[in-house]
Design an enzyme around this catalytic site. Structure first.
Site, short mmCIF file in Angstrom:
data_model
loop_
_atom_site.label_atom_id
_atom_site.label_comp_id
_atom_site.label_asym_id
_atom_site.label_seq_id
_atom_site.Cartn_x
_atom_site.Cartn_y
_atom_site.Cartn_z
N CYS A 87 -4.23 -1.39 -2.28
CA CYS A 87 -4.24 0.27 -2.48
C CYS A 87 -5.11 0.37 -3.73
O CYS A 87 -4.85 0.05 -4.78
CB CYS A 87 -2.87 0.81 -2.79
SG CYS A 87 -2.90 2.63 -3.09
N THR A 122 -5.79 3.30 -5.26
CA THR A 122 -5.13 4.12 -6.44
C THR A 122 -3.98 3.28 -7.00
O THR A 122 -4.14 3.62 -8.46
CB THR A 122 -4.63 5.40 -5.63
OG1 THR A 122 -5.44 6.17 -4.67
CG2 THR A 122 -3.97 6.31 -6.62
N ASP A 165 0.84 -1.14 0.13
CA ASP A 165 -0.14 -0.06 -0.02
C ASP A 165 0.73 1.28 0.09
O ASP A 165 2.13 1.23 0.42
CB ASP A 165 -0.99 -0.12 1.14
CG ASP A 165 -1.88 1.13 1.34
OD1 ASP A 165 -2.53 1.39 0.11
OD2 ASP A 165 -1.86 1.79 2.22
N SER A 166 0.33 2.34 -0.38
CA SER A 166 1.07 3.54 -0.55
C SER A 166 1.44 4.00 0.99
O SER A 166 2.23 4.80 1.12
CB SER A 166 0.23 4.54 -1.13
OG SER A 166 -0.94 4.75 -0.66
N CYS A 202 -11.41 3.17 -0.63
CA CYS A 202 -10.21 3.40 -0.07
C CYS A 202 -10.00 2.79 0.96
O CYS A 202 -10.86 2.63 1.95
CB CYS A 202 -10.02 4.94 0.20
SG CYS A 202 -8.53 5.55 0.98
N GLU A 230 -5.11 9.83 9.09
CA GLU A 230 -3.62 9.55 9.20
C GLU A 230 -3.38 10.44 10.65
O GLU A 230 -2.25 10.23 11.05
CB GLU A 230 -2.84 9.82 8.13
CG GLU A 230 -3.28 8.57 7.06
CD GLU A 230 -2.17 8.62 5.95
OE1 GLU A 230 -1.42 9.24 5.99
OE2 GLU A 230 -2.00 7.35 5.35
N HIS A 237 -8.41 3.21 3.64
CA HIS A 237 -8.49 3.91 5.14
C HIS A 237 -9.89 4.08 5.57
O HIS A 237 -10.12 4.08 6.88
CB HIS A 237 -8.13 5.42 4.74
CG HIS A 237 -6.52 5.53 4.76
ND1 HIS A 237 -5.58 5.07 3.72
CD2 HIS A 237 -5.43 6.30 5.55
CE1 HIS A 237 -4.28 5.43 3.84
NE2 HIS A 237 -4.26 6.05 5.09
#
Length: 272
Positions: free
Chosen positions: A74, A76, A11-12, A193, A159, A195
């Site tokens: 991820c 994206t 993941d990023s 996403c 985050e 997150h």
């Protein structure tokens, strides 16, 4: 390579840990290496070429660690890099290796969660602008109408561990209302996403009860189980000692502090 290869999870940043948690819960016996490219995250606003470059570098790093199979946990990276890696890089340089994403497994099953055939997709600007979910869902279920909403403030809130604070309410309600304003008949909302599952308590307060709020972790984990069943030539190479190793391109101490929020338990990472 017999029974010596870990599964790579990329993941990023931190969000992929929510998917990783679901995978570990369903497939605890396998060895895993998680890599977060925290030094260069978030990926959401980068160009296609930059995201492809960063993702390929991290995939190749996981290959060097012995991974035969890598999951791009991820959205994206799955939207902007996966297809190019699968079509351009793997056949030429890594013909025996596999890279999978999170978009297709979700698109394949989304029909089971909607009665009205009107689905909302909430994601980063990069994921929404790529149109990947719209295209993939349309490929499997052309009768489903997809409404998209980008939520650029959600990842920074999560985050910074501010996502459950009262100050986050405005941004959560704002994006949800913008999505629902596109159609009164949306009955399924996909959190595109990794997150966003951390927002679930707030989202359940905002969305009406009849709307299914869909997260990807369990879907991706079930898809991986099916993939390994169908590809014994990959599965037989995978190590099964229950080992998990975490790496970050950023600061390991910072990663460890934030990562436990996503993974659900304390962990210790190393520098990439």
């Amino acid at each position: 390579m017999q029974n010596s290869s870990p599964i790579g999870i990329f993941d990023s940043g931190y969000g992929g840990l929510t998917v990783f948690r679901s995978i570990v819960n369903k497939l605890p016996a396998y060895n895993y290496i998680y890599l977060g490219d925290n030094a260069r995250s978030p990926y959401g606003d980068h160009s296609f070429d930059t995201i492809y470059k960063y993702t390929l570098e991290c995939v190749e790093w996981l290959f060097e660690k012995g991974c035969q199979l890598v999951i791009l946990a991820c959205n994206t990276a799955s939207a902007k890099a996966l297809r190019t890696i699968q079509q351009k890089d793997l056949p030429v340089k890594y013909p025996g290796r596999r890279v999978l994403g999170v978009i297709r497994p979700t698109a394949e099953v989304i029909d089971a969660y909607t009665q009205t055939k009107q689905v909302g997709v909430m994601g980063t600007r990069g994921t929404v602008n790529s149109q990947s979910y719209l295209l993939e869902i349309n490929k499997f279920f052309p009768e489903i109408k997809v409404f998209q909403q980008s939520c650029p403030m959600w990842v920074p809130l999560i985050e910074n561990n501010e996502h459950l604070e009262p100050g986050a309410d405005f941004f959560i309600k704002e994006y949800c209302n913008q999505l629902l304003g596109q159609s009164a008949d949306i009955d399924c909302v996909l959190l595109a996403c990794t997150h966003y599952p951390l927002l679930m308590p707030k989202l359940k307060e905002v969305f009406p009860d009849h709307i299914n709020i869909l997260t990807q972790g369990e879907i991706v984990a079930n898809s991986l189980i099916d993939y390994l069943d169908r590809h014994p030539e990959i599965e037989e190479k995978l190590a099964k000692n229950g080992e998990r190793h975490f790496y970050t391109s950023g600061d390991p101490l910072s990663f460890d502090e934030h990562a436990s929020i996503f993974f659900g338990e304390a962990l210790k990472s190393d520098k990439m």
